[in-house]
Design an enzyme around this catalytic site. Structure first.
Site, PDB file in Angstrom:
ATOM      1  N   THR A 246     -49.421   3.729  28.034  1.00 43.37           N
ATOM      2  CA  THR A 246     -49.927   2.512  27.315  1.00 43.37           C
ATOM      3  C   THR A 246     -49.314   1.284  27.760  1.00 43.37           C
ATOM      4  OG1 THR A 246     -51.108   3.786  25.780  1.00 43.37           O
ATOM      5  CG2 THR A 246     -50.992   1.402  25.419  1.00 43.37           C
TER       6      THR A 246
ATOM      7  N   HIS B 221     -49.662  -0.023  31.162  1.00 48.94           N
ATOM      8  CA  HIS B 221     -50.807  -0.587  31.288  1.00 48.94           C
ATOM      9  C   HIS B 221     -50.542  -2.054  30.723  1.00 48.94           C
ATOM     10  CE1 HIS B 221     -53.211   2.581  32.564  1.00 48.94           C
ATOM     11  NE2 HIS B 221     -53.177   3.297  31.611  1.00 48.94           N
TER      12      HIS B 221
ATOM     13  N   HIS C  25     -43.872   1.813  20.781  1.00 46.95           N
ATOM     14  CA  HIS C  25     -44.354   2.285  19.483  1.00 46.95           C
ATOM     15  C   HIS C  25     -43.745   3.809  19.425  1.00 46.95           C
ATOM     16  CE1 HIS C  25     -47.439   2.951  22.656  1.00 46.95           C
ATOM     17  NE2 HIS C  25     -47.485   4.131  22.038  1.00 46.95           N
TER      18      HIS C  25
ATOM     19  N   CYS D  67     -58.520  -0.596   8.973  1.00 46.82           N
ATOM     20  CA  CYS D  67     -59.011  -1.311   8.000  1.00 46.82           C
ATOM     21  C   CYS D  67     -59.253  -0.744   6.452  1.00 46.82           C
ATOM     22  CB  CYS D  67     -60.254  -2.332   8.559  1.00 46.82           C
ATOM     23  SG  CYS D  67     -61.551  -1.293   8.613  1.00 46.82           S
TER      24      CYS D  67
ATOM     25  N   CYS E 263     -64.437   0.254   7.446  1.00 44.19           N
ATOM     26  CA  CYS E 263     -65.607   0.535   8.276  1.00 44.19           C
ATOM     27  C   CYS E 263     -66.054   1.855   7.970  1.00 44.19           C
ATOM     28  CB  CYS E 263     -64.779   0.364   9.688  1.00 44.19           C
ATOM     29  SG  CYS E 263     -63.881   1.669  10.164  1.00 44.19           S
TER      30      CYS E 263
ATOM     31  N   CYS F  42     -63.364   4.667   8.801  1.00 46.09           N
ATOM     32  CA  CYS F  42     -62.455   4.622   7.488  1.00 46.09           C
ATOM     33  C   CYS F  42     -63.004   5.567   6.297  1.00 46.09           C
ATOM     34  CB  CYS F  42     -61.885   3.465   7.342  1.00 46.09           C
ATOM     35  SG  CYS F  42     -60.687   2.739   8.418  1.00 46.09           S
TER      36      CYS F  42
ATOM     37  N   CYS G 221     -60.360   4.307  13.482  1.00 44.09           N
ATOM     38  CA  CYS G 221     -61.037   2.975  12.643  1.00 44.09           C
ATOM     39  C   CYS G 221     -61.671   2.072  13.550  1.00 44.09           C
ATOM     40  CB  CYS G 221     -60.052   2.038  12.061  1.00 44.09           C
ATOM     41  SG  CYS G 221     -60.297   0.480  11.440  1.00 44.09           S
TER      42      CYS G 221
END
Length: 347
Positions: free
Chosen positions: A48, A51, A69, A99, A102, A105, A113
């Site tokens: 990632t 990218h 991360h 969040c 939603c 979640c 999420c």
């Protein structure tokens, strides 16, 4: 904690856009209520991040911004109300900010999420000496866990989630198509689940690594993968096929190697639609499963595996480079010269 407010400080390796990493420096503020300030020790680089460097995620990443991360570190300071983590504790971070409202979640699948912020992409990441994050995403590490090894927890959690999604059981055969970093970690987790593992990978060094871990290895460019899978499974096919290569050709071919009612787990990110042999899915009653990031139980399993010392972490880590050589580390990974490179953020 407000999104895009993950504070940082000290020296930073920041994505500056247009394929560049630049060194910057910023003052560090004290953590606020519910926040934990981490002195980052090591940060890994993943696909990632590549990218991001190549500009494919500019719609999600602000510039300049420290990214990263896959990390480990120790708690430098805590804000008011933080009770689960003490100063000096070794930690990593589960970099998902959901969040909570939603449908995903509220149904218990917060990790996917519908408004998910991935920390280190939408928000400031770990390639900086001091990093402030919410207490809720900080994951304690057992005392004595080497911080170099602990930087592998996040990608290992991806593999743990992929294997758990597959419902792999002891004695089954798992075929891993693609022996890059995540593919190798899936193979390791699958083996520790009690499965027989076959890894298809064209890179000779990566095949050699998998073979040292006990996997059957196949060079798909020069060997007949289908024949080898059939020989190893008595003509049945693999119980689980993990598609990790991320190529249209491997996605199309993956269904050919699964047994009747086998499971196909799509691990690689295909940015554009690719063909899948749905007739084969119908004909053999195959299951097609998506697997994205991880849940806390996957993270906890990854921590346990790393802390147990049962994984070849020192072999997985190809090199450790100082922060000001972050750009060089990206180059090594881009041309598959390394399995996993860590950035020593404090040096």
């Amino acid at each position: 904690m407000a999104r895009s407010q993950y504070a940082g400080g000290g020296r930073q390796a920041s994505y500056a856009g247009h394929g560049t990493i630049e060194m910057t420096e910023a003052p560090a503020a004290a953590p606020g209520p519910g926040q934990v300030q981490i002195r980052v020790a090591y940060c890994g680089i993943c696909g990632t991040d590549l990218h991001i460097l190549h500009g494919a995620m500019d719609h999600r990443v602000r510039t300049p911004q420290p990214i990263g991360h896959e990390m480990s570190g120790t708690v430098e300071a805590v804000g008011a109300g933080v009770e689960s983590i003490a100063v000096g504790a070794p930690v990593t971070v589960m970099p998902l900010d959901w969040c909570g409202d939603c449908p995903a979640c509220t149904s218990g699948t917060q990790h996917i999420c519908q408004n998910l912020d991935f920390v280190g992409i939408e928000t400031t990441g770990a390639m900086q000496q001091l990093w402030t994050v919410p207490e809720s995403i900080v994951v304690p590490l057992p005392e004595g866990t080497p911080l170099t090894h602990a930087a592998l927890v996040e990608p290992l959690a991806v593999a743990a989630h992929d294997v758990r999604r597959s419902r792999l059981t002891p004695g089954e055969t798992a075929l891993v198509i693609g022996g890059g970093p995540i593919g190798q970690l899936i193979a390791l987790v699958a083996a520790r689940t009690g499965a027989h593992v076959i890894v298809a990978e064209p890179n000779a060094e990566r095949r050699a690594f998998a073979a040292r871990q006990g996997a059957i290895v196949v060079d798909p460019l020069n060997e007949d993968l289908a024949q080898i899978v059939q020989e190893r499974t008595g003509g049945a096919g693999a119980d689980v096929v993990f598609e990790v290569a991320g190529l249209a050709a491997t996605a199309l071919d993956a269904t050919n190697h699964a047994r009747t009612r086998g499971r196909l787990v799509m691990v690689a990110i295909h940015p554009k639609p690719v063909p899948i042999d749905l007739h084969r899915v119908f004909w053999r009653e195959l299951e097609l499963l998506g697997a994205r990031v991880y849940e806390r139980e996957d993270f906890d399993r990854a921590v346990d595996l790393v802390a147990s010392g049962s994984l070849p972490c020192d072999e997985i880590i190809s090199d450790v480079v100082p922060l000001d050589r972050t750009a060089d580390a990206f180059e090594r990974l881009a041309d598959a010269r390394a399995l996993k490179v860590l950035v020593d953020v404090q040096n």
